[in-house]
Motif scaffolding. Sequence first.
Motif, PDB file in Angstrom:
ATOM      1  N   ALA B  25      48.272  44.183  37.040  1.00  0.00           N
ATOM      2  CA  ALA B  25      46.905  44.000  36.600  1.00  0.00           C
ATOM      3  C   ALA B  25      46.769  43.832  34.844  1.00  0.00           C
ATOM      4  O   ALA B  25      47.736  44.340  34.357  1.00  0.00           O
ATOM      5  CB  ALA B  25      46.186  45.071  37.096  1.00  0.00           C
ATOM      6  N   CYS B  26      45.892  43.387  34.411  1.00  0.00           N
ATOM      7  CA  CYS B  26      45.758  43.390  32.725  1.00  0.00           C
ATOM      8  C   CYS B  26      45.028  44.813  32.671  1.00  0.00           C
ATOM      9  O   CYS B  26      44.984  44.886  31.321  1.00  0.00           O
ATOM     10  CB  CYS B  26      44.648  42.143  32.694  1.00  0.00           C
ATOM     11  SG  CYS B  26      42.913  42.741  32.842  1.00  0.00           S
ATOM     12  N   ALA B  28      42.357  46.220  33.452  1.00  0.00           N
ATOM     13  CA  ALA B  28      40.982  46.371  33.252  1.00  0.00           C
ATOM     14  C   ALA B  28      40.654  46.908  34.908  1.00  0.00           C
ATOM     15  O   ALA B  28      39.736  48.015  35.127  1.00  0.00           O
ATOM     16  CB  ALA B  28      40.021  45.196  33.123  1.00  0.00           C
ATOM     17  N   CYS B  29      41.446  46.692  35.824  1.00  0.00           N
ATOM     18  CA  CYS B  29      40.871  47.032  37.156  1.00  0.00           C
ATOM     19  C   CYS B  29      41.419  48.503  37.287  1.00  0.00           C
ATOM     20  O   CYS B  29      40.819  49.226  38.167  1.00  0.00           O
ATOM     21  CB  CYS B  29      41.622  46.224  38.092  1.00  0.00           C
ATOM     22  SG  CYS B  29      41.010  44.510  38.642  1.00  0.00           S
ATOM     23  N   GLY B  64      45.855  43.981  40.721  1.00  0.00           N
ATOM     24  CA  GLY B  64      46.678  42.694  39.863  1.00  0.00           C
ATOM     25  C   GLY B  64      47.491  41.849  40.699  1.00  0.00           C
ATOM     26  O   GLY B  64      47.872  42.116  41.903  1.00  0.00           O
ATOM     27  N   GLY B  91      40.226  43.647  42.842  1.00  0.00           N
ATOM     28  CA  GLY B  91      40.232  42.688  41.924  1.00  0.00           C
ATOM     29  C   GLY B  91      40.457  41.478  42.158  1.00  0.00           C
ATOM     30  O   GLY B  91      41.265  41.144  43.368  1.00  0.00           O
ATOM     31  N   THR B  92      40.060  40.364  41.580  1.00  0.00           N
ATOM     32  CA  THR B  92      40.352  38.986  42.067  1.00  0.00           C
ATOM     33  C   THR B  92      41.671  38.699  42.087  1.00  0.00           C
ATOM     34  O   THR B  92      42.346  37.999  42.930  1.00  0.00           O
ATOM     35  CB  THR B  92      39.302  38.040  40.800  1.00  0.00           C
ATOM     36  OG1 THR B  92      38.039  38.754  40.814  1.00  0.00           O
ATOM     37  CG2 THR B  92      39.622  36.690  41.628  1.00  0.00           C
ATOM     38  N   CYS B  93      42.402  39.370  41.152  1.00  0.00           N
ATOM     39  CA  CYS B  93      43.717  39.022  41.057  1.00  0.00           C
ATOM     40  C   CYS B  93      44.715  39.328  42.206  1.00  0.00           C
ATOM     41  O   CYS B  93      45.464  38.667  42.995  1.00  0.00           O
ATOM     42  CB  CYS B  93      44.528  39.746  39.877  1.00  0.00           C
ATOM     43  SG  CYS B  93      43.931  38.974  38.138  1.00  0.00           S
ATOM     44  N   VAL B  99      43.119  34.329  37.938  1.00  0.00           N
ATOM     45  CA  VAL B  99      43.633  33.650  36.621  1.00  0.00           C
ATOM     46  C   VAL B  99      45.166  33.469  36.603  1.00  0.00           C
ATOM     47  O   VAL B  99      45.421  32.405  35.768  1.00  0.00           O
ATOM     48  CB  VAL B  99      43.132  34.043  35.580  1.00  0.00           C
ATOM     49  CG1 VAL B  99      41.626  33.825  35.088  1.00  0.00           C
ATOM     50  CG2 VAL B  99      43.304  35.587  35.164  1.00  0.00           C
ATOM     51  N   PHE B 100      45.715  34.512  37.047  1.00  0.00           N
ATOM     52  CA  PHE B 100      47.118  34.171  36.970  1.00  0.00           C
ATOM     53  C   PHE B 100      47.969  33.369  38.017  1.00  0.00           C
ATOM     54  O   PHE B 100      49.173  33.215  38.070  1.00  0.00           O
ATOM     55  CB  PHE B 100      47.942  35.420  37.026  1.00  0.00           C
ATOM     56  CG  PHE B 100      47.477  36.595  36.142  1.00  0.00           C
ATOM     57  CD1 PHE B 100      47.760  36.337  34.760  1.00  0.00           C
ATOM     58  CD2 PHE B 100      46.362  37.513  36.425  1.00  0.00           C
ATOM     59  CE1 PHE B 100      47.314  36.984  33.641  1.00  0.00           C
ATOM     60  CE2 PHE B 100      46.095  38.434  35.107  1.00  0.00           C
ATOM     61  CZ  PHE B 100      46.529  38.151  33.961  1.00  0.00           C
ATOM     62  N   GLY B 122      36.077  40.932  42.111  1.00  0.00           N
ATOM     63  CA  GLY B 122      35.345  41.247  40.932  1.00  0.00           C
ATOM     64  C   GLY B 122      36.489  41.263  39.915  1.00  0.00           C
ATOM     65  O   GLY B 122      37.574  41.528  39.966  1.00  0.00           O
ATOM     66  N   CYS B 123      36.000  41.042  38.755  1.00  0.00           N
ATOM     67  CA  CYS B 123      36.911  40.784  37.427  1.00  0.00           C
ATOM     68  C   CYS B 123      36.428  41.738  36.312  1.00  0.00           C
ATOM     69  O   CYS B 123      35.939  41.011  35.289  1.00  0.00           O
ATOM     70  CB  CYS B 123      37.198  39.491  37.379  1.00  0.00           C
ATOM     71  SG  CYS B 123      38.501  38.985  35.954  1.00  0.00           S
ATOM     72  N   PRO B 124      36.709  42.708  35.964  1.00  0.00           N
ATOM     73  CA  PRO B 124      37.090  43.701  37.183  1.00  0.00           C
ATOM     74  C   PRO B 124      36.308  44.319  38.263  1.00  0.00           C
ATOM     75  O   PRO B 124      35.065  44.276  37.807  1.00  0.00           O
ATOM     76  CB  PRO B 124      37.799  44.963  36.158  1.00  0.00           C
ATOM     77  CG  PRO B 124      36.580  45.068  35.164  1.00  0.00           C
ATOM     78  CD  PRO B 124      36.350  43.638  34.985  1.00  0.00           C
TER      79      PRO B 124
HETATM   80  S1  SF4 Z   1      40.737  40.897  38.350  1.00  0.00           S
HETATM   81 FE1  SF4 Z   1      40.169  40.706  36.356  1.00  0.00          FE
HETATM   82  S2  SF4 Z   1      40.372  42.613  35.343  1.00  0.00           S
HETATM   83 FE2  SF4 Z   1      41.416  42.834  37.319  1.00  0.00          FE
HETATM   84  S3  SF4 Z   1      43.699  42.499  36.761  1.00  0.00           S
HETATM   85 FE3  SF4 Z   1      42.854  40.408  37.315  1.00  0.00          FE
HETATM   86  S4  SF4 Z   1      42.252  39.598  35.269  1.00  0.00           S
HETATM   87 FE4  SF4 Z   1      42.538  41.878  35.078  1.00  0.00          FE
END
Ligand code: SF4
Lengths: 313, 150
Positions: B25-26, B28-29, B64, B91-93, B99-100, B122-124
Amino acid sequence: MLGMLFSILIFPGLLFVSVFGLSVEYIDRKIYARLQNRLGPPWFQPVADLIKLLAKEDIIPKAANQNMFKLAPLFALTAVVTAFLYIPLWNKESLFSFNGDIIVVLYLLTIPTLAFFIGGWYSTSLYARIGSVRSLTQLFAYEVPLFMGILSSALLAGSWSLKEIINFYAGHNWFWFFNLLGFAITLVSFLGKLEKTPFDIPEAETEVVAGSFTEYSGRLFAFLRLTLDVEMVVGSALLAAVFLPFGFSLPPVFAFVLFMIKILFIVSLISLLRTIVARLRMDQMIDFCWKFMVPLAFLQILINLIIKGIILR
Amino acid sequence: MSLVKKIVTWARIKSPWILHFNTGACNACDIEIIAALTPRYDLERFGIILKGTPRHADILVCSGPVTSQIKDRLIRIYEQMPEPKFVVAVGTCACSGGVFDGCYNVESGINAVIPVSAYIPGCPASPKAIIDGVVKLLTSLEEKEEAIKR
Ligand code: SF4
């Protein structure tokens, strides 16, 4: 024979002490939560945890020594439950009291630490090994002040049996006030035995995952948790019997209730202490124990010797 | 027998211990998951405790997209958990790759690697959403048990 089995398995043995241990865990967690301004767990939480763990899969790592891994938790639980049988609950004499039982209780309380070490060591996980070596290292720090603190009270009474100690303090009212320093020392070193917060170095989650318990799951872990709960009860009961030795001449029911209140009082002290302090490092803990607690324990022994020599002559 | 089963199910629902695992994950989650565990939300009132080791955990909380680096580790951690075990994707990821998705080093969502029981988008994802998701997972367990009984 049947009566003996009853007292070993049901009251005040295994069943009673387990239920009491679970309630004590609840009280401990609730006080901890309330002091952090949280709601805390519901009253059935420890029971739910225990049942869930008992019903979970038991994983034994392939590299672990099967027998040692399985036996260590049972060994620990047996030792603490046995120790409880030697503690007087409702009159001056425990069920199986004999001369020297205070030493036996202290030694039985040491066994869980060794069992944790053995279980952690033979699970061959790196974290478990670090945790178990830490719990042994810690043993050398807190064990001496713990023994000295408890035995200083026995020294004043001039006996190594809990019955005689309680009899002595019943005959010399308010003499237990002289032991308050010893009580404080023992309480703090007891936190080390329970691996509670200032001294929870062996199972520091932020450093070594879960210490010696890292590889335990399911039923065996349930036994380990129960061991810690029961150890808390037994230790508090020992402290209550040695340092707050009043009210044993009341009628049995009242004496029993009073003794339970004393145990709960000590448990709340433990929760309070573990809330307000942060974890020490291993070297800090050893310094603390040997530089402060042991000299203070010596002071307590000195006080008791002087009292014995001057007042009790 | 069924009474024992009932009690065990009750205990499982009342005492979910979680393990938090960042699968790429980035961050944030993860911060939101940690926020959900703070005294502000007090998850202990549902019996939820954060555990450090997979051996003690019942629910694996992943955040993530699964990177190819973490894939083997994720499978290993999942296999280290004792049955019965559940996975929650936060999280959406974690749900779909977000987005990834489509990156050369990413294997889309968690469910591409291990079975997932609950998805929290949710993001996050906000702490409230995470708590809601876990509670919904637990209630669905209860309903599943009911259905099996019938
Ligand atoms: S869902 Fe958003 S906040 Fe969570 S890991 Fe993915 S990019 Fe980051």
